[in-house]
Design an enzyme around this catalytic site. Structure first.
Site, short mmCIF file in Angstrom:
data_model
loop_
_atom_site.label_atom_id
_atom_site.label_comp_id
_atom_site.label_asym_id
_atom_site.label_seq_id
_atom_site.Cartn_x
_atom_site.Cartn_y
_atom_site.Cartn_z
N ILE A 184 21.78 18.75 45.74
CA ILE A 184 20.88 18.17 46.73
C ILE A 184 19.44 18.08 46.24
O ILE A 184 18.56 17.63 46.98
CB ILE A 184 20.93 18.96 48.06
CG1 ILE A 184 20.68 20.45 47.82
CG2 ILE A 184 22.26 18.74 48.76
CD1 ILE A 184 20.70 21.30 49.08
N GLY A 185 19.18 18.50 45.01
CA GLY A 185 17.82 18.41 44.47
C GLY A 185 17.78 18.83 43.02
O GLY A 185 18.66 19.55 42.53
N ASN B 91 12.19 20.94 37.55
CA ASN B 91 11.98 21.01 36.11
C ASN B 91 12.91 22.01 35.43
O ASN B 91 13.43 21.77 34.34
CB ASN B 91 10.53 21.38 35.81
CG ASN B 91 9.57 20.26 36.17
OD1 ASN B 91 9.93 19.09 36.10
ND2 ASN B 91 8.36 20.61 36.56
N PHE B 92 13.11 23.16 36.06
CA PHE B 92 13.91 24.23 35.46
C PHE B 92 15.08 24.64 36.35
O PHE B 92 15.65 25.70 36.16
CB PHE B 92 13.05 25.45 35.16
CG PHE B 92 11.88 25.15 34.26
CD1 PHE B 92 12.07 24.97 32.91
CD2 PHE B 92 10.60 25.04 34.77
CE1 PHE B 92 11.01 24.68 32.07
CE2 PHE B 92 9.53 24.77 33.95
CZ PHE B 92 9.73 24.58 32.59
N VAL C 168 19.22 22.34 42.73
CA VAL C 168 19.46 22.88 44.06
C VAL C 168 20.76 22.30 44.58
O VAL C 168 20.94 21.07 44.60
CB VAL C 168 18.31 22.57 45.04
CG1 VAL C 168 18.56 23.23 46.39
CG2 VAL C 168 16.98 23.04 44.46
N LYS D 106 19.33 27.59 44.85
CA LYS D 106 18.43 27.16 43.79
C LYS D 106 18.88 27.84 42.50
O LYS D 106 18.78 29.05 42.35
CB LYS D 106 16.99 27.55 44.13
CG LYS D 106 15.94 27.04 43.16
CD LYS D 106 14.54 27.40 43.68
CE LYS D 106 13.45 26.90 42.76
NZ LYS D 106 12.09 27.23 43.29
N ASP E 150 0.07 25.14 47.76
CA ASP E 150 0.75 23.88 47.47
C ASP E 150 1.27 23.27 48.78
O ASP E 150 2.39 22.76 48.84
CB ASP E 150 1.91 24.11 46.49
CG ASP E 150 2.36 22.82 45.82
OD1 ASP E 150 1.58 21.84 45.84
OD2 ASP E 150 3.49 22.78 45.30
#
Length: 454
Positions: free
Chosen positions: A48-49, A52-53, A56, A71, A164
């Site tokens: 679902i996602g 960068n590293f 998900v 994750k 953020d």
């Protein structure tokens, strides 16, 4: 096709013991773990996602049927700085306990990978919603923004700052309920402590991030809330430019336009937040009490909850279930009672587990802690302890007519009622930020990829 022999499962095992047995003895489960379709007590399915590293994926707890976001971090690809950020993110999320913050349930780690088990939010990003449907009407925007500001207030009360805050990090649980996530840049800070690490998303960055050698984290979070509010209520960004260097100058100047469709109260709030000088910027407590938000009810906060498992044991030969349970709070009593009687988790597993030493505890203790956190979260969200295996969590939430509050704390251990009504899916989705970047740049400078901004 080779069919592998399934192990003969002893008939006396409880549901919890049965899953532990399969994890140890089932070749099918071992294969699922090897292929990335299983981690601990979680079956892992669709992606679902992508980050960068990490990736998900959607997960489901095999015992309690909770849908979660998993994750999956490739530890071998992380440098020391990124490792430090990851562990700090985990530590910070553990202490946050708020209805509008994505919840961390558990961390499962091996030599190569780390699986971070998070609450699942099925409704997608706030950014995507505004990008596709346009600005929100103020009545709805108030509901959404009140939840986000309440979440940020809770973060600050824990001596943390997010750093953020942006529409891409706000996720929908339902059409009018959102949760703030992605704490990769969060950090511990004292009141008015100066910070020097410049991070976040340029379109949401406060002027002092470009002009000063240090900044106050809470002031920067408040500025980002102002940018977010503007985006929600107008559908565009307050500061726009066709390059990063020009964007910096526009933000430093601090001038932005308002629109006739904005109420005077909204315009006043935006002007109070988006002040170039941090000392002139509205403080968090004043923001929460502003007239524009006065019609919104205060967020019903969760009671403070100890993140460690309740410590149960034997005293003078008396079983824990007959002695220690009596000393627990009403919520913890109901959760522990359910874990023991319905899942068959023995007293020996209820030992304290330090949130800051996640990788140093035994798997069974960690898995029990994860179950405890999920069930406590369900109860405090006024959802049933037991989910129906035949329904998706999203439909269960709509169909459920039973609240966890209906459980009586006075019920006997063996007489506890069971509910097959539902619960809601809960969870963070870190979307494919790289793949969406080009589209975001085209959306009136709404791009907000997190990075070092100087």
């Amino acid at each position: 096709m080779v069919v592998k022999n399934a192990p003969e499962i002893p008939t006396h095992l409880t549901p919890y013991q049965r899953e532990l047995f399969l994890l140890e003895h089932s070749e099918a489960v071992h294969d699922a773990v090897t292929l990335g379709r299983r981690s601990g007590f979680y079956n892992i399915s669709a992606e679902i996602g992508v980050g960068n590293f990490c990736k998900v994926k959607l997960g489901t707890h095999v015992l309690i049927k909770e849908r979660v976001a998993v994750k999956i971090v490739d530890k071998l690809s992380l440098d020391k700085r990124t490792q430090k950020m990851l562990f700090r993110e985990i530590e910070n999320m553990v202490v946050l306990h708020h209805p509008n913050i994505i919840r961390l349930f558990e961390v499962i780690e091996d030599e190569a990978r780390m699986h971070i088990i998070l609450e699942y939010a099925p409704g997608g990003e706030l950014y995507q919603k505004i990008n596709e449907q346009g600005k929100m009407e103020e009545t709805i925007a108030k509901k959404i923004f009140a939840q986000i500001t309440s979440a940020v207030g809770h973060i600050h009360s824990k001596k943390l700052v997010h750093r953020d805050i942006k529409a891409e990090n706000v996720f929908f649980m339902s059409p009018e309920v959102v949760k703030l996530g992605d704490f990769g840049f969060s950090t511990v800070t004292e009141i008015n402590q100066s910070l020097t690490t410049f991070c976040g998303s340029p379109p949401y960055a406060a002027p002092e991030l470009f002009t000063e050698p240090s900044y106050i984290g809470s002031f920067v979070d408040v500025w980002a809330l102002g940018v977010l509010l503007y985006f929600i209520t107008s559908g565009c960004m307050p500061f726009q430019a066709d390059s990063l260097s020009k964007l910096k100058q526009v933000i430093i100047l601090g001038s932005f336009r308002t629109f006739d469709f904005m109420s005077s109260s909204l315009r006043h709030l935006l002007g109070s937040i988006l002040k170039a000088k941090p000392v002139n910027r509205i403080k968090m407590d004043k923001l929460l009490a502003h007239d524009w938000l006065s019609s919104e009810p205060k967020c019903k906060l969760y009671p403070e909850s100890n993140e460690k498992l309740p410590k149960l044991g034997k005293k003078a030969g008396i079983e824990a279930s007959a002695l220690s349970l009596q000393s627990l709070s009403d919520e913890k009593f109901r959760v522990v009672q359910y874990m023991q009687t319905e899942l068959g988790i023995p007293d020996s597993e209820f030992l304290p587990v330090s949130p800051k030493s996640l990788s140093h505890e035994s798997f069974s203790k960690e898995s029990v802690l994860g179950i405890y956190r999920i069930l406590m979260h369900r109860l405090q969200s006024e959802l049933p302890l037991e989910l129906s295996a035949s329904k998706s969590t999203s439909s269960q939430f709509k169909d459920s007519g039973v609240s966890l509050r209906d459980y009586s704390a006075s019920q006997s251990v063996n007489g506890m009622r069971r509910n097959s009504s539902s619960g809601r899916g809960s969870a963070f989705v870190n979307g494919n930020k790289n793949g969406m970047e080009k589209r975001r740049l085209q959306n009136q400078n709404a791009s907000s990829k997190s990075c070092s901004i100087l």
